[in-house]
Each structure stands twice: as C-alpha cells, then as structure tokens.
Design a protein around this motif. Structure first.
Motif, PDB file in Angstrom:
ATOM      1  N   UNK A 127     101.822 -22.041  63.267  1.00  0.00           N
ATOM      2  CA  UNK A 127     102.911 -21.552  64.110  1.00  0.00           C
ATOM      3  C   UNK A 127     102.449 -20.239  64.729  1.00  0.00           C
ATOM      4  N   UNK A 128     102.599 -20.118  66.043  1.00  0.00           N
ATOM      5  CA  UNK A 128     102.092 -18.948  66.768  1.00  0.00           C
ATOM      6  C   UNK A 128     103.229 -18.302  67.526  1.00  0.00           C
ATOM      7  N   UNK A 129     103.289 -16.971  67.481  1.00  0.00           N
ATOM      8  CA  UNK A 129     104.261 -16.190  68.243  1.00  0.00           C
ATOM      9  C   UNK A 129     103.521 -15.076  68.958  1.00  0.00           C
ATOM     10  N   UNK A 130     103.799 -14.920  70.259  1.00  0.00           N
ATOM     11  CA  UNK A 130     103.226 -13.831  71.041  1.00  0.00           C
ATOM     12  C   UNK A 130     104.262 -12.729  71.194  1.00  0.00           C
ATOM     13  N   UNK A 131     103.819 -11.494  71.044  1.00  0.00           N
ATOM     14  CA  UNK A 131     104.701 -10.349  71.258  1.00  0.00           C
ATOM     15  C   UNK A 131     103.896  -9.273  71.964  1.00  0.00           C
ATOM     16  N   UNK A 132     104.500  -8.132  72.184  1.00  0.00           N
ATOM     17  CA  UNK A 132     103.812  -7.043  72.872  1.00  0.00           C
ATOM     18  C   UNK A 132     104.131  -7.034  74.353  1.00  0.00           C
ATOM     19  N   UNK A 133     103.175  -6.518  75.135  1.00  0.00           N
ATOM     20  CA  UNK A 133     103.344  -6.466  76.588  1.00  0.00           C
ATOM     21  C   UNK A 133     102.550  -7.584  77.236  1.00  0.00           C
ATOM     22  N   UNK A 134     102.923  -7.926  78.450  1.00  0.00           N
ATOM     23  CA  UNK A 134     102.279  -9.089  79.073  1.00  0.00           C
ATOM     24  C   UNK A 134     100.809  -8.858  79.403  1.00  0.00           C
ATOM     25  N   UNK A 135     100.364  -7.608  79.545  1.00  0.00           N
ATOM     26  CA  UNK A 135      98.941  -7.363  79.778  1.00  0.00           C
ATOM     27  C   UNK A 135      98.206  -7.017  78.481  1.00  0.00           C
ATOM     28  N   UNK A 136      98.939  -6.837  77.380  1.00  0.00           N
ATOM     29  CA  UNK A 136      98.350  -6.570  76.066  1.00  0.00           C
ATOM     30  C   UNK A 136      99.122  -7.345  74.998  1.00  0.00           C
ATOM     31  N   UNK A 137      98.978  -8.669  74.980  1.00  0.00           N
ATOM     32  CA  UNK A 137      99.736  -9.449  73.996  1.00  0.00           C
ATOM     33  C   UNK A 137      99.180  -9.277  72.589  1.00  0.00           C
ATOM     34  N   UNK A 138     100.040  -9.499  71.632  1.00  0.00           N
ATOM     35  CA  UNK A 138      99.675  -9.495  70.211  1.00  0.00           C
ATOM     36  C   UNK A 138     100.099 -10.852  69.656  1.00  0.00           C
ATOM     37  N   UNK A 139      99.249 -11.446  68.858  1.00  0.00           N
ATOM     38  CA  UNK A 139      99.500 -12.777  68.322  1.00  0.00           C
ATOM     39  C   UNK A 139      99.843 -12.696  66.841  1.00  0.00           C
ATOM     40  N   UNK A 140     100.898 -13.399  66.445  1.00  0.00           N
ATOM     41  CA  UNK A 140     101.244 -13.529  65.035  1.00  0.00           C
ATOM     42  C   UNK A 140     101.127 -15.017  64.695  1.00  0.00           C
ATOM     43  N   UNK A 141     100.230 -15.334  63.774  1.00  0.00           N
ATOM     44  CA  UNK A 141      99.938 -16.723  63.424  1.00  0.00           C
ATOM     45  C   UNK A 141     100.291 -16.950  61.956  1.00  0.00           C
ATOM     46  N   UNK A 142     101.046 -18.006  61.702  1.00  0.00           N
ATOM     47  CA  UNK A 142     101.362 -18.412  60.337  1.00  0.00           C
ATOM     48  C   UNK A 142     100.694 -19.765  60.094  1.00  0.00           C
ATOM     49  N   UNK A 143      99.862 -19.810  59.056  1.00  0.00           N
ATOM     50  CA  UNK A 143      99.109 -21.021  58.747  1.00  0.00           C
ATOM     51  C   UNK A 143      99.545 -21.583  57.402  1.00  0.00           C
ATOM     52  N   UNK A 144      99.650 -22.890  57.339  1.00  0.00           N
ATOM     53  CA  UNK A 144      99.862 -23.595  56.084  1.00  0.00           C
ATOM     54  C   UNK A 144      98.523 -24.242  55.749  1.00  0.00           C
ATOM     55  N   UNK A 145      97.893 -23.768  54.678  1.00  0.00           N
ATOM     56  CA  UNK A 145      96.550 -24.210  54.334  1.00  0.00           C
ATOM     57  C   UNK A 145      96.568 -25.446  53.452  1.00  0.00           C
ATOM     58  N   UNK A 146      95.580 -26.298  53.667  1.00  0.00           N
ATOM     59  CA  UNK A 146      95.388 -27.478  52.822  1.00  0.00           C
ATOM     60  C   UNK A 146      94.940 -27.013  51.437  1.00  0.00           C
ATOM     61  N   UNK A 147      95.137 -27.838  50.412  1.00  0.00           N
ATOM     62  CA  UNK A 147      94.766 -27.420  49.051  1.00  0.00           C
ATOM     63  C   UNK A 147      93.291 -27.065  48.883  1.00  0.00           C
ATOM     64  N   UNK A 148      92.411 -27.740  49.596  1.00  0.00           N
ATOM     65  CA  UNK A 148      90.980 -27.493  49.424  1.00  0.00           C
ATOM     66  C   UNK A 148      90.448 -26.402  50.348  1.00  0.00           C
ATOM     67  N   UNK A 149      91.283 -25.806  51.177  1.00  0.00           N
ATOM     68  CA  UNK A 149      90.826 -24.829  52.176  1.00  0.00           C
ATOM     69  C   UNK A 149      90.490 -23.489  51.528  1.00  0.00           C
ATOM     70  N   UNK A 150      89.405 -22.884  52.006  1.00  0.00           N
ATOM     71  CA  UNK A 150      89.022 -21.530  51.582  1.00  0.00           C
ATOM     72  C   UNK A 150      89.575 -20.568  52.634  1.00  0.00           C
ATOM     73  N   UNK A 151      90.435 -19.630  52.247  1.00  0.00           N
ATOM     74  CA  UNK A 151      91.069 -18.745  53.231  1.00  0.00           C
ATOM     75  C   UNK A 151      90.078 -17.966  54.096  1.00  0.00           C
ATOM     76  N   UNK A 152      89.020 -17.449  53.497  1.00  0.00           N
ATOM     77  CA  UNK A 152      88.045 -16.678  54.267  1.00  0.00           C
ATOM     78  C   UNK A 152      87.367 -17.522  55.334  1.00  0.00           C
ATOM     79  N   UNK A 153      86.943 -18.736  54.961  1.00  0.00           N
ATOM     80  CA  UNK A 153      86.296 -19.633  55.928  1.00  0.00           C
ATOM     81  C   UNK A 153      87.271 -20.055  57.017  1.00  0.00           C
ATOM     82  N   UNK A 154      88.513 -20.342  56.623  1.00  0.00           N
ATOM     83  CA  UNK A 154      89.525 -20.751  57.601  1.00  0.00           C
ATOM     84  C   UNK A 154      89.802 -19.622  58.591  1.00  0.00           C
ATOM     85  N   UNK A 155      89.911 -18.395  58.098  1.00  0.00           N
ATOM     86  CA  UNK A 155      90.140 -17.250  58.979  1.00  0.00           C
ATOM     87  C   UNK A 155      88.964 -17.056  59.938  1.00  0.00           C
ATOM     88  N   UNK A 156      87.742 -17.213  59.440  1.00  0.00           N
ATOM     89  CA  UNK A 156      86.559 -17.072  60.296  1.00  0.00           C
ATOM     90  C   UNK A 156      86.557 -18.139  61.391  1.00  0.00           C
TER      91      UNK A 156
END
Length: 192
Positions: A127-156
């Motif tokens: 799920x992604x939400x954009x906020x901030x200003x239109x020439x400098x947006x900021x992204x807020x991402x919420x991820x639901x990870x699979x059981x076998x997923x490694x958070x560091x690798x997924x973030x990379x």
C-alpha cells in the motif's frame, strides 16, 4: 494520532455542552428539578444580575475575557485547518526532460508504485501513499511480507527497483520513502 485527538476533543466538547445545556433543557421541558439542581424553575435565569456584573469594575476582567476568547478562536481555527488539510498528494510535478513540466495524478502514481512493490519477491501486499509537495513528494509504503521473506533483502529490492524507477520516471532528484513492514500471520490449522 490526529484522529484520536479529534475524537477526544469532540467528546469533551460534547460533554461540556450536555453538562451546560442539559439542566436548561430539563427545566425548559417542565420537569421538576431536585434540590441540588443548578436551576430551580422555568423563570430562573442562567446568570443572575450579581453574577453578570460581579467583575465588571475590575481592570483585569475584560482583557482576560478577550484573551480567552481569542485563544479559543485561534485553537478552533488551527483544529479546523488540520482537519481540512489534505493528507494525500493530489498531483506530482513531472519533469518531461524538454524543459517543460507535466502533472501526474498522485493516485495514479500510488497505484503503479503499489503494483510494482507488490511484485517484489517476498512481498504479499503493498500500500502506497504520497504526501508532501507536488515538486517534492514523500512516499509512505506499507508492506505485508511473505513468511520466507528477509526484510533487508526485500527493502533493498524495493529501493533499487520500484522506488528508483518511480523517481527516474517522474524526473525527481530524490524520492524519500518511509517503509513499514509487517509479517504475514497465519492461523494455526488442524491437520487430520
């Protein structure tokens, strides 16, 4: 947090209005009040002449009243502005590369970025939400990870893949992101 603050403030305002208006309403409906009630009859006034004029001759009374009302007005306007403020970015300013600029709907960019993030290996939902200003947006991402997923690798994979692609596609010098990850929870099932 703002939603909780709004609910608490509305509840307090409601309680104050019920506490001040309830006795007046009960008396106005003709109900005989108990002896400890604030007002005793239909012809009883809210404030007596003495209560209305007690501090009228004091030098501190009117400046205090005006300051309290001004503070109340400023707080009410601040609260109204915070409630009416948009929390999502409506459009993003895109550099087209030829010296011109175009506007991209924020919801469209959110949908594409969410689809790309959900396609990353190890991500079940995004799920992604954009906020901030239109020439400098900021992204807020919420991820639901699979059981076998490694958070560091997924973030990379997310930052080098979909986020980098979105930044380059929009022609933005930078696209800061806040990523919240939570693991998928499975309920225990009985095996027969």
């Amino acid at each position: 947090m703002l939603r909780t603050f709004n609910r608490v403030l509305l509840a307090l305002a409601g309680l104050v209005l019920v506490a001040l208006g309830g006795p007046v309403l009960v008396i106005g409906l003709g109900v005989k009040p108990p002896g400890w009630w604030i007002h005793q009859g239909e012809h009883d006034v809210l404030l007596t002449h003495h209560e209305r004029t007690r501090w009228q001759g004091s030098n501190w009374w009117w400046p205090t009243v005006i300051a309290a009302l001004a503070l109340g007005l400023v707080l009410a306007l601040w609260w109204l502005a915070s409630v009416l403020r948009r929390h999502r970015l409506a459009e993003v300013l895109v550099d087209t590369g030829d010296g011109e600029e175009a506007l991209l709907r924020g919801r469209a960019m959110e949908a594409v970025l969410a689809a790309e993030a959900a396609a990353v290996n190890g991500v079940e939902e995004a799920d992604v939400t954009l906020s901030g200003r239109r020439n400098e947006p900021h992204t807020r991402i919420r991820l639901l990870l699979a059981p076998q997923a490694a958070p560091g690798d997924t973030l990379h994979r997310l930052t080098t893949g979909p986020l980098n692609l979105a930044r380059q596609s929009a022609g933005l010098p930078r696209l800061p992101a806040t990523v919240h990850m939570r693991p998928m929870r499975h309920r225990a099932q009985r095996v027969l």
